[in-house]
Design a protein around this motif. Structure first.
Motif, PDB file in Angstrom:
ATOM      1  N   GLU A  79       0.823  -1.215   0.000  1.00  0.00           N
ATOM      2  CA  GLU A  79       0.000   0.000   0.000  1.00  0.00           C
ATOM      3  C   GLU A  79       0.856   1.264   0.000  1.00  0.00           C
ATOM      4  N   ASN A  80       1.903   1.263   0.786  1.00  0.00           N
ATOM      5  CA  ASN A  80       2.804   2.416   0.823  1.00  0.00           C
ATOM      6  C   ASN A  80       3.511   2.608  -0.519  1.00  0.00           C
ATOM      7  N   ASP A  81       4.061   1.532  -1.054  1.00  0.00           N
ATOM      8  CA  ASP A  81       4.841   1.636  -2.286  1.00  0.00           C
ATOM      9  C   ASP A  81       3.974   2.011  -3.484  1.00  0.00           C
ATOM     10  N   LEU A  82       2.708   1.615  -3.457  1.00  0.00           N
ATOM     11  CA  LEU A  82       1.790   2.016  -4.518  1.00  0.00           C
ATOM     12  C   LEU A  82       1.659   3.540  -4.555  1.00  0.00           C
ATOM     13  N   ARG A  83       1.570   4.174  -3.404  1.00  0.00           N
ATOM     14  CA  ARG A  83       1.469   5.633  -3.350  1.00  0.00           C
ATOM     15  C   ARG A  83       2.766   6.309  -3.806  1.00  0.00           C
ATOM     16  N   VAL A  84       3.890   5.637  -3.655  1.00  0.00           N
ATOM     17  CA  VAL A  84       5.165   6.202  -4.091  1.00  0.00           C
ATOM     18  C   VAL A  84       5.261   6.208  -5.619  1.00  0.00           C
ATOM     19  N   VAL A  85       4.847   5.105  -6.260  1.00  0.00           N
ATOM     20  CA  VAL A  85       4.953   5.042  -7.727  1.00  0.00           C
ATOM     21  C   VAL A  85       3.750   5.659  -8.423  1.00  0.00           C
ATOM     22  N   ASP A  86       2.607   5.741  -7.741  1.00  0.00           N
ATOM     23  CA  ASP A  86       1.407   6.308  -8.352  1.00  0.00           C
ATOM     24  C   ASP A  86       0.499   6.880  -7.271  1.00  0.00           C
ATOM     25  N   TRP A 119      17.316  -5.211 -11.163  1.00  0.00           N
ATOM     26  CA  TRP A 119      16.136  -4.377 -10.946  1.00  0.00           C
ATOM     27  C   TRP A 119      15.474  -3.977 -12.265  1.00  0.00           C
ATOM     28  N   ARG A 120      16.272  -3.706 -13.281  1.00  0.00           N
ATOM     29  CA  ARG A 120      15.721  -3.303 -14.582  1.00  0.00           C
ATOM     30  C   ARG A 120      14.965  -4.470 -15.228  1.00  0.00           C
ATOM     31  N   ASP A 121      15.484  -5.683 -15.074  1.00  0.00           N
ATOM     32  CA  ASP A 121      14.806  -6.863 -15.619  1.00  0.00           C
ATOM     33  C   ASP A 121      13.442  -7.073 -14.970  1.00  0.00           C
ATOM     34  N   VAL A 122      13.360  -6.785 -13.677  1.00  0.00           N
ATOM     35  CA  VAL A 122      12.078  -6.898 -12.964  1.00  0.00           C
ATOM     36  C   VAL A 122      11.057  -5.944 -13.577  1.00  0.00           C
ATOM     37  N   LEU A 123      11.475  -4.709 -13.841  1.00  0.00           N
ATOM     38  CA  LEU A 123      10.582  -3.730 -14.461  1.00  0.00           C
ATOM     39  C   LEU A 123      10.156  -4.170 -15.860  1.00  0.00           C
ATOM     40  N   MET A 143       6.787  -1.001  -8.552  1.00  0.00           N
ATOM     41  CA  MET A 143       7.074  -1.156  -7.123  1.00  0.00           C
ATOM     42  C   MET A 143       8.187  -2.171  -6.907  1.00  0.00           C
ATOM     43  N   ARG A 144       8.086  -3.323  -7.552  1.00  0.00           N
ATOM     44  CA  ARG A 144       9.091  -4.367  -7.374  1.00  0.00           C
ATOM     45  C   ARG A 144      10.443  -3.941  -7.940  1.00  0.00           C
ATOM     46  N   GLY A 145      10.422  -3.312  -9.120  1.00  0.00           N
ATOM     47  CA  GLY A 145      11.670  -2.903  -9.758  1.00  0.00           C
ATOM     48  C   GLY A 145      12.414  -1.829  -8.990  1.00  0.00           C
ATOM     49  N   PHE A 146      11.711  -0.791  -8.565  1.00  0.00           N
ATOM     50  CA  PHE A 146      12.381   0.286  -7.840  1.00  0.00           C
ATOM     51  C   PHE A 146      12.765  -0.132  -6.422  1.00  0.00           C
ATOM     52  N   TYR A 147      12.003  -1.053  -5.812  1.00  0.00           N
ATOM     53  CA  TYR A 147      12.424  -1.571  -4.514  1.00  0.00           C
ATOM     54  C   TYR A 147      13.699  -2.397  -4.676  1.00  0.00           C
TER      55      TYR A 147
END
Length: 180
Positions: A46-53, A129-133, A116-120
């Motif tokens: 929930e927190n990370d969702l607000r960070v990316v969007d 991290w880039r592959d995750v995105l 969220m997963r990539g930037f974390y």
């Protein structure tokens, strides 16, 4: 057949030479960018969702909300374009009318999860991290292809910038000559 496509500044090159693409019109193209505060990422959904969007009000929608909403005909996208965002063509429902609200949620959720997963992963120092995105971009494109009406095809282009902690997102919808 070789033709030129003008990209309205999407990326470093203003023109792309294409082979065989002259028969496709582009009824929709949207581009936007967003900075990501890595320090605010906690690994909690929930927190990370607000960070990316930040999806509180139409006026604060980010590109990760606007891109799927533009593909599904949400007219508020046109009204709330931010400086630096580009929209060409027509915001219309390029998916079946009865599915558009579900498709919005599916596409947005897929893109947000990837961000969220990539930037974390970037924050924690993971080298992939880039592959995750880009894996999330791949899934979003598969879903978009599945849900578009016959006569259309399209894709999302997710461009991460790890050095500046931001991403760019573009969506293009193309109409097959004689289709749509």
């Amino acid at each position: 057949m070789i033709s030129n496509v003008t990209t309205l500044g999407f990326g470093p090159n203003q023109r792309i030479i294409t082979c065989g693409m002259a028969g496709y019109s582009t009824p929709l193209s949207f581009y936007g960018e967003r900075n990501v505060d890595l320090e605010a990422l906690t690994g909690e959904w929930e927190n990370d969702l607000r960070v990316v969007d930040d999806y509180e009000a139409s006026s604060t929608w980010t590109c990760v909300t606007k891109a799927p909403f533009a593909v599904t005909g949400e007219k508020r996208v046109e009204r709330w374009l931010s400086p630096g965002e580009l929209l060409s063509g027509q915001v219309a429902s390029y998916v079946h009318e009865s599915l558009k609200e579900h498709v919005r949620f599916i596409l947005k959720s897929t893109l947000c999860e990837a961000l969220m997963r990539g930037f974390y992963a970037l924050k924690t120092g993971e080298l992939n991290w880039r592959d995750v995105l880009l894996e999330g971009e791949k899934h979003a494109n598969e879903l978009l292809g599945y849900f578009l009406k016959p006569g259309y095809f399209g894709w999302f282009v997710l461009t991460p910038d790890g050095e500046n902690h931001k991403y760019a997102l573009r969506v293009d919808v193309f109409e097959i000559a004689g289709g749509g």
